[in-house]
Design a protein around this motif. Structure first.
Motif, PDB file in Angstrom:
ATOM      1  N   THR A 125      -6.716   2.283  -4.072  1.00 46.51           N
ATOM      2  CA  THR A 125      -5.953   2.220  -2.824  1.00 46.51           C
ATOM      3  C   THR A 125      -6.876   2.068  -1.617  1.00 46.51           C
ATOM      4  N   ILE A 173      -2.409   8.946  -8.118  1.00 49.68           N
ATOM      5  CA  ILE A 173      -2.821   7.891  -7.194  1.00 49.68           C
ATOM      6  C   ILE A 173      -4.273   7.514  -7.460  1.00 49.68           C
ATOM      7  N   ARG A 198      -6.568  -0.835   1.064  1.00 52.43           N
ATOM      8  CA  ARG A 198      -6.439  -0.477   2.482  1.00 52.43           C
ATOM      9  C   ARG A 198      -7.459  -1.245   3.324  1.00 52.43           C
ATOM     10  N   MET A 239       1.732   1.986  -3.517  1.00 52.79           N
ATOM     11  CA  MET A 239       0.561   2.404  -4.289  1.00 52.79           C
ATOM     12  C   MET A 239       0.191   3.859  -3.986  1.00 52.79           C
ATOM     13  N   LEU A 240       0.489   4.323  -2.768  1.00 51.09           N
ATOM     14  CA  LEU A 240       0.125   5.673  -2.348  1.00 51.09           C
ATOM     15  C   LEU A 240       1.213   6.706  -2.643  1.00 51.09           C
ATOM     16  N   LEU A 262       0.832  -1.208   0.000  1.00 59.31           N
ATOM     17  CA  LEU A 262       0.000   0.000   0.000  1.00 59.31           C
ATOM     18  C   LEU A 262       0.865   1.256   0.000  1.00 59.31           C
TER      19      LEU A 262
END
Length: 337
Positions: free
Chosen positions: A325, A320, A329, A303-304, A300
């Protein structure tokens, strides 16, 4: 089924449940006279119109026998609209592999146009064409002109200023011919990655190809993901957005991650797995996925990130994906520690 009938059927299809029919081979539509088979199988045509894929290219109206399709869960590309089409030469058959990827015969083409909305109108940016030739698949990018009348081969790629649906100004990257291999590479070959039976509507497969393989239409429809489990939505997202690189034989296989939908080994998908080659991308975190702790999970974290040396995926986006995401999460957060 005639091509016109298939297009009408496609327009009326619902993205609904799967059909329990087993089939290993499909019979496609007859070849349309308007498509240039020689352009598909030879050389690198300079203009998109040389292929004859569209009756009206600026309107993205396909020629007879060039069939539009959509994916249940699509790849995120800065929020770009994507118009997808497939062409199969007449008399040829389409098979399906063990992982559900449709096996297109030589002479086939996959066509995908990327577009953004500007001033209330659709602006075509690029069209990527994947051609199946006797020596394998060839990926070619075509860049649309300002007048939206033609797209020209851009072997070296390009940068185009665009505004995302979220209002972000970006320098959109049209990949060069060689960069296509970074996502489409598998065991040294270029292969399609999108049209898997599991990510296609069973109704579309039935109407267009005649039958439906086992395991088709299992990935949730992204717009309806609230009706799916968080596990299904997150695993589908990772399968579509990440697994073409993070799987054995692909360009990120050295990461040790295997994010394919069918992978059920917790360690292989990253749970309590230490990174192999993340470098500074790990952000001083210890594990790819820490159950119950998304903010301690490298997957994560990357990805962020908007840092080009950290952000994942490396290609195909510069912003993003807030929806993607958030699903990942929630998925990690709901795992039992």
């Amino acid at each position: 089924m005639k091509a016109s009938s298939a297009l009408l059927a496609f327009a009326s299809l619902a993205l609904a449940g799967s059909v329990a029919v087993r089939a290993e081979v499909f019979q496609p539509l007859p070849a349309p006279a308007s498509v240039s088979d020689s352009a598909v199988t030879q050389g690198m045509p300079r203009l998109l119109s040389d292929f004859g894929f569209f009756e009206d290219s600026s309107a993205q109206l396909p020629a007879a026998g060039v069939i539009p399709y959509r994916l249940n869960t699509p790849l995120y590309s800065d929020g770009a609209d994507k118009l997808r089409f497939v062409y199969v030469p007449g008399g040829q058959k389409v098979g399906v592999s063990g992982e559900g990827l449709l096996e297109f015969p030589v002479g086939s083409a996959l066509i995908k146009t990327f577009a953004f909305e500007e001033n209330g109108k659709r602006r075509l940016v690029e069209t990527r064409v994947l051609l199946h030739r006797a020596d394998g698949w060839l990926a070619l990018p075509y860049l649309w002109n300002e007048g939206q009348t033609e797209a020209t081969l851009a072997v070296a790629g390009a940068r185009v200023q665009a505004t995302t649906p979220a209002g972000e100004m970006i320098s959109y990257r049209v990949p060069n011919k060689n960069q296509c291999k970074e996502c489409h590479g598998l065991d040294g070959d270029v292969v399609p990655i999108g049209p898997k039976a599991r990510n296609l509507s069973a109704d579309w497969l039935e109407a267009t190809l005649g039958q439906v393989p086992d395991g088709a239409d299992t990935l949730p429809v992204w717009e309806n993901r609230a009706s799916a489990s968080v596990d299904e939505a997150a695993r589908a997202y990772l399968d579509v957005n990440c697994a073409h690189c993070h799987r054995p034989g692909a360009t990120a296989s050295n990461s040790g991650l295997d994010l394919r939908w069918e992978q059920d080994d917790p360690h292989a998908i990253g749970i309590m797995k230490r990174p192999v080659a993340a470098g500074r991308g790990a952000g001083q975190l210890l594990y790819d996925i820490v159950p119950g702790k998304p903010d301690e999970s490298i997957l994560l974290h990357r990805m962020l990130s908007e840092d080009p040396g950290v952000a994942m995926p490396e290609l195909g986006k510069s912003t993003i994906d807030e929806e993607g995401t958030e699903i990942v999460r929630r998925w990690i957060g709901e795992m039992n520690p």
